[in-house]
Design a protein around this motif. Structure first.
Motif, short mmCIF file in Angstrom:
data_model
loop_
_atom_site.label_atom_id
_atom_site.label_comp_id
_atom_site.label_asym_id
_atom_site.label_seq_id
_atom_site.Cartn_x
_atom_site.Cartn_y
_atom_site.Cartn_z
N LEU A 1 -0.83 -8.01 -0.87
CA LEU A 1 -1.01 -8.42 -2.32
C LEU A 1 -3.15 -7.69 -2.26
O LEU A 1 -2.92 -7.70 -3.59
N SER A 2 -3.86 -7.94 -1.35
CA SER A 2 -4.85 -7.17 -1.66
C SER A 2 -4.58 -5.97 -1.99
O SER A 2 -5.96 -5.81 -2.74
N GLY A 3 -4.13 -4.87 -1.31
CA GLY A 3 -4.09 -3.87 -1.57
C GLY A 3 -3.60 -3.47 -2.61
O GLY A 3 -3.89 -2.80 -4.11
N ALA A 4 -2.19 -4.47 -3.32
CA ALA A 4 -2.32 -4.66 -4.53
C ALA A 4 -2.79 -4.82 -5.92
O ALA A 4 -3.30 -3.77 -6.99
N ALA A 5 -4.13 -6.10 -5.33
CA ALA A 5 -4.96 -6.67 -6.73
C ALA A 5 -6.48 -5.46 -7.13
O ALA A 5 -6.31 -4.90 -7.80
N GLY A 6 -5.72 -4.44 -5.36
CA GLY A 6 -7.66 -3.15 -5.81
C GLY A 6 -6.68 -2.14 -6.79
O GLY A 6 -7.02 -1.64 -6.81
N LEU A 7 -5.18 -2.00 -6.61
CA LEU A 7 -4.83 -0.54 -6.94
C LEU A 7 -4.50 -1.10 -8.10
O LEU A 7 -5.07 0.25 -9.05
N HIS A 8 -4.22 -2.37 -8.33
CA HIS A 8 -4.71 -2.77 -10.20
C HIS A 8 -5.42 -2.72 -11.01
O HIS A 8 -5.49 -1.81 -12.13
N ILE A 9 -6.48 -2.69 -9.96
CA ILE A 9 -8.19 -2.42 -11.22
C ILE A 9 -8.13 -1.41 -10.63
O ILE A 9 -8.52 -0.38 -11.70
N GLY A 10 -7.82 -0.43 -9.99
CA GLY A 10 -7.73 1.59 -9.73
C GLY A 10 -7.39 1.80 -10.82
O GLY A 10 -7.56 2.51 -11.77
N ARG A 11 -6.05 1.64 -11.35
CA ARG A 11 -4.78 1.74 -12.61
C ARG A 11 -5.51 1.72 -13.62
O ARG A 11 -5.88 1.97 -14.85
N SER A 12 -5.99 0.57 -13.37
CA SER A 12 -6.41 0.06 -15.24
C SER A 12 -7.91 1.13 -15.21
O SER A 12 -8.12 1.38 -16.84
N MET A 13 -8.99 0.98 -14.19
CA MET A 13 -10.07 2.19 -14.70
C MET A 13 -9.23 3.43 -15.10
O MET A 13 -10.20 4.21 -15.83
N ALA A 14 -8.34 3.74 -13.97
CA ALA A 14 -7.57 5.40 -14.95
C ALA A 14 -7.14 5.67 -15.46
O ALA A 14 -7.50 6.52 -16.55
N CYS B 1 5.03 -3.03 -5.43
CA CYS B 1 5.83 -1.92 -5.48
C CYS B 1 4.95 -0.73 -4.81
O CYS B 1 5.34 -0.23 -3.57
N VAL B 2 4.47 -0.42 -5.95
CA VAL B 2 3.04 0.99 -4.80
C VAL B 2 2.91 0.61 -3.78
O VAL B 2 2.74 1.31 -2.91
N ALA B 3 2.10 -0.63 -3.65
CA ALA B 3 1.42 -1.03 -2.29
C ALA B 3 2.03 -1.04 -0.77
O ALA B 3 2.42 -0.62 0.62
N LEU B 4 3.82 -1.69 -1.79
CA LEU B 4 4.33 -1.97 -0.49
C LEU B 4 5.59 -0.77 -0.10
O LEU B 4 5.86 -0.41 1.15
N PHE B 5 5.40 0.30 -0.39
CA PHE B 5 6.03 1.79 -0.22
C PHE B 5 4.89 2.55 0.55
O PHE B 5 5.06 2.96 1.15
#
Length: 354
Positions: free
Chosen positions: A265-278, A134-138
């Motif tokens: 999906l690739s951007g969302a997967a990257g955001l998923h890792i970044g959010r988990s680290m943050a 949802c975030v990546a789509l926005f």
């Protein structure tokens, strides 16, 4: 006959008597004979497991397997410490490796993994990052709007945003006929396979980069999504200026519904890792990154597959199929298939059905 000359650990030479060699051989034979029964039994169990899995193994042999494995591993350690003969050492190394693989190695082969990946694993991984999608789509929609507004304000932004390979005839001020010609079908298929390979390489590179940049807390991934969609917004402005918005959308939809979905999906997967680290919660940052990275890797394996499909669609149907309706039909069908697979198709976990 002279005794053989050997080198010790310090590089000095020493003479080993024939009696010492004979004693070492006797020790090796005695060591092997005392344990050979267990080795042979373990080898027999491993052969049956390698041929037919656990179906060929009795309960007694299955319960004995861990003990036999530890016995073989201990024998290997002793053989290395006491420098037994090379043939025994090689046999034990092979036996222990095979036993370890059967006990602790992956339970699935390539076809088993592929089956679980396509029939549930990939779609579950995608649904697991729905918030990041949802975030990546926005972000992608915002990037498209930004690209449009920039070129509306100043046409020079078009040349700054759009790569040179797309600015041959598709430039501000081009006539409707010239722009329409860039959307026309090709006369033949010559060279399109090379074009497909080039497009796949470029698009896959963008997707992988968007995923990889997620390790920097996802911020570079969002910036990359904004830039790539700003290019699309600028081109949409160009064609809309000549009343070709529908034609351009149809032309783009053939491959775009797959390609843009893959980049999403690739951007969302990257955001998923970044959010988990943050926001690792009770986990360490490394643990959070590893867990989200495993899920992201499953998503990215599917993204590569989508990029292959997008490359083929971009090189062949998009270039050879004419008509707004036909192009929308292809693009809409692909979008419906992806949405149905990711969000409507929810098979039962293989572990639950086993």
């Amino acid at each position: 006959m002279k005794a053989p000359i050997l080198s010790n650990w310090f590089g000095k030479t020493q003479i080993e008597a024939p009696a010492d060699i004979e004693s070492a051989a006797l020790r090796s034979d005695r060591f092997r004979l005392e344990r050979e029964g267990d080795w042979r039994r373990l080898e027999d169990i491993l052969k049956r497991m390698e041929r037919g899995g656990l179906r060929r193994i009795s309960d007694e042999d299955l319960l004995a397997l861990p003990t036999l494995y530890r016995t073989a591993a201990s024998s290997l350690s002793v053989a290395r410490e006491t420098s037994l003969d090379a043939s025994t050492l090689r046999y034990l190394e092979s036996l222990v490796q095979r036993a370890w693989f059967q006990m602790y190695g992956p339970r699935q082969g390539l076809f088993g993994w592929l089956k679980s990946f396509l029939f549930g694993g990939w779609s579950r991984a995608v649904r697991g990052i729905w918030l990041e999608i949802c975030v990546a789509l926005f972000v992608m929609v915002a990037g498209t709007v930004v690209g449009w507004l920039l070129v509306v304000q100043d046409k020079e932004w078009y040349y700054r945003l759009v790569p040179g390979q797309f600015t041959d005839t598709r430039v501000p001020g081009a006539s409707r006929e010239v722009l329409m010609e860039s959307l026309a079908v090709e006369e033949g298929t010559g060279g399109l396979s090379v074009f497909a390979a080039s497009l796949f390489s470029n698009n896959a590179g963008v997707a992988i980069l968007a995923f990889a940049l997620g390790f920097a807390f996802g911020i570079p991934s969002m910036m990359l999504l904004v830039y790539n969609m700003a290019v699309l917004g600028a081109m949409m402005w160009l064609f809309a200026g000549q009343d070709l918005a529908v034609e351009f959308a149809a032309w783009l939809s053939v491959h775009g519904t797959t390609e843009l979905f893959a980049i999403l999906l690739s951007g969302a997967a990257g955001l998923h890792i970044g959010r988990s680290m943050a926001f690792p919660g009770n986990r360490s940052v490394l643990t959070a990154a590893a867990e989200s990275g495993r899920r992201g890797a499953v998503v990215m394996a599917g993204v590569v597959l989508m990029m292959v499909v997008a490359g083929l669609l971009e090189a062949f149907p998009r270039q050879l199929v004419g008509g707004v309706g036909n192009r929308f039909l292809i693009g809409g069908t692909m979008l419906a298939l992806w949405l149905a697979y990711f969000f409507a198709y929810q098979p039962k976990d293989l572990e639950d059905s086993a």
